[in-house]
Design an enzyme around this catalytic site. Sequence first.
Site, short mmCIF file in Angstrom:
data_model
loop_
_atom_site.label_atom_id
_atom_site.label_comp_id
_atom_site.label_asym_id
_atom_site.label_seq_id
_atom_site.Cartn_x
_atom_site.Cartn_y
_atom_site.Cartn_z
N LYS A 46 71.71 -60.64 20.36
CA LYS A 46 73.10 -60.82 20.74
C LYS A 46 73.46 -59.57 21.52
CE LYS A 46 74.93 -59.20 16.65
NZ LYS A 46 75.60 -59.45 15.44
N ARG A 144 85.15 -63.75 7.18
CA ARG A 144 85.23 -63.44 9.00
C ARG A 144 84.98 -64.85 9.39
NH1 ARG A 144 80.52 -59.34 11.08
NH2 ARG A 144 79.37 -61.21 10.88
N TYR A 272 87.90 -30.81 33.96
CA TYR A 272 89.58 -30.91 33.81
C TYR A 272 90.12 -30.23 32.82
CZ TYR A 272 88.28 -35.30 36.39
OH TYR A 272 87.94 -36.40 37.31
N MET A 320 83.97 -39.39 33.23
CA MET A 320 83.62 -40.67 33.25
C MET A 320 82.15 -41.00 33.93
SD MET A 320 85.29 -43.85 35.88
CE MET A 320 86.99 -43.78 35.09
C1 PLP Z 1 74.57 -59.43 14.38
C2 PLP Z 1 74.26 -60.38 13.44
C3 PLP Z 1 72.99 -60.44 12.83
C4 PLP Z 1 71.90 -59.37 12.86
O1 PLP Z 1 72.37 -58.16 11.95
P1 PLP Z 1 71.66 -56.90 12.14
O2 PLP Z 1 72.12 -55.97 11.03
O3 PLP Z 1 71.60 -56.41 13.55
O4 PLP Z 1 70.24 -57.41 11.81
C5 PLP Z 1 72.67 -61.50 11.76
N1 PLP Z 1 73.53 -62.67 11.73
C6 PLP Z 1 74.77 -62.94 12.29
C7 PLP Z 1 75.60 -63.80 12.00
C8 PLP Z 1 75.06 -61.55 12.96
O5 PLP Z 1 76.29 -61.54 13.83
#
Ligand code: PLP
Length: 382
Positions: A46, A144, A272, A320
């Site tokens: 992801k 969640r 800055y 930036m």
């Molecule tokens: C991000 C995620 C993972 C992976 O978790 P890690 O700690 O990065 O291995 C697994 N399952 C779900 C539902 C996630 O959102």
Amino acid sequence: MSAALRLPVRSGVPVTGAVLEVDLAAVGANTRRFAALTPALLAVVKADGYGLGASQIARTALSHGAIGLGVTSVTEALALRADGITAPILSWLNPVDADFGAALAADVHLAVGSVEHLDAVCRAARRTRRRAAVHLAVDCGMARDGSAPLAWPALCARTSLAQQAGLVEVVGIMGQLSHAGRPRHGASQRGRAIFEWAVTTASGHGLTPAHRHLATTAASLTDPRSRHSMSRVGAGLVGIDPSGTTLLDQVSTLVAPVTAVRDVTAGTGVGYGHLWRAKRATRLVTVPVGYADGIPRRSGGRAEVSVAGRRCPIVGGVNMDQSVVDVGAIEVGLGDPVVVLGGEGPALVEWAEWAETLPHEILTGLGARVARRYDGFSQDQP
Ligand SMILES: *Cc1c(COP(=O)(O)O)cnc(C)c1O
């Protein structure tokens, strides 16, 4: 592994600025480590593979023992399909009006954590005349996503009817632990118990999928009782161990070229508001990475980089687009490499400390201007 290949992420665009070097051989080694820990490994890619490139991390993980891929949205899953990846993909975080029809047409498996999601997936299945492969999600104590335990029996009952009607096939049950990495914590004990109860309850409704997965990186490393039939691992593949127990192979190195060199006298103000003033005559260099590239502004006053093998502070705050480094008397020329992160520079966890955040946020925050380059790319890809 085949000979190293270096591929800029946007082919055809010359790379002149900061480069994130991604060591795919290290991703492969990390993948093999996790694949050995668990009966089956789902590689989580992801957020563009935690900022490193989803397709590249995916292909590497698949050729080193992962049996499938995990992403949040259907959009992320479809992007992998568009890139030619044919392995199983599970998408678990979608609004109820997501394009589930497109997901089914692309053979993307879907997590279902509510009756509303189930109904939306069933509608898409009827419309497209495709049976949806689903993973039922139960909330194991994060409040969640996933079905609340109280709602789980009803979700199982309705899913069972949908399965009998040929609309869905339940291929997995998934949960997640709030205190992964602390297996003896009460929340972990409760989470594991909820998951086991959820599997048994589903089985009572005739749902006995092959995949039962609760563990992410931290639990995979520390909590054998959470591993069940599969683990979902993302952070660990890119070298992050949230449990702090294991030395994983480091994957990413951020290098930027020196774009300016100047010798300044004592008292010279930098940036800055002259946030920093030289106490003595010194040499300053500029590197073209700033907070728009993911260098956290709040690390200012603490952050260091590596110049010619020596640690030097960023001074005058992170801007930036650029940062100024006090290199003292080090001989530096225009274009010389400055190692901002990884390699001989500060580790990812040091950046996370300076910015008071997680290594995950540093990696996923690296901006689009930073080119990604891949080392150790294996050619025998699925
Ligand atoms: C991000 C995620 C993972 C992976 O978790 P890690 O700690 O990065 O291995 C697994 N399952 C779900 C539902 C996630 O959102």
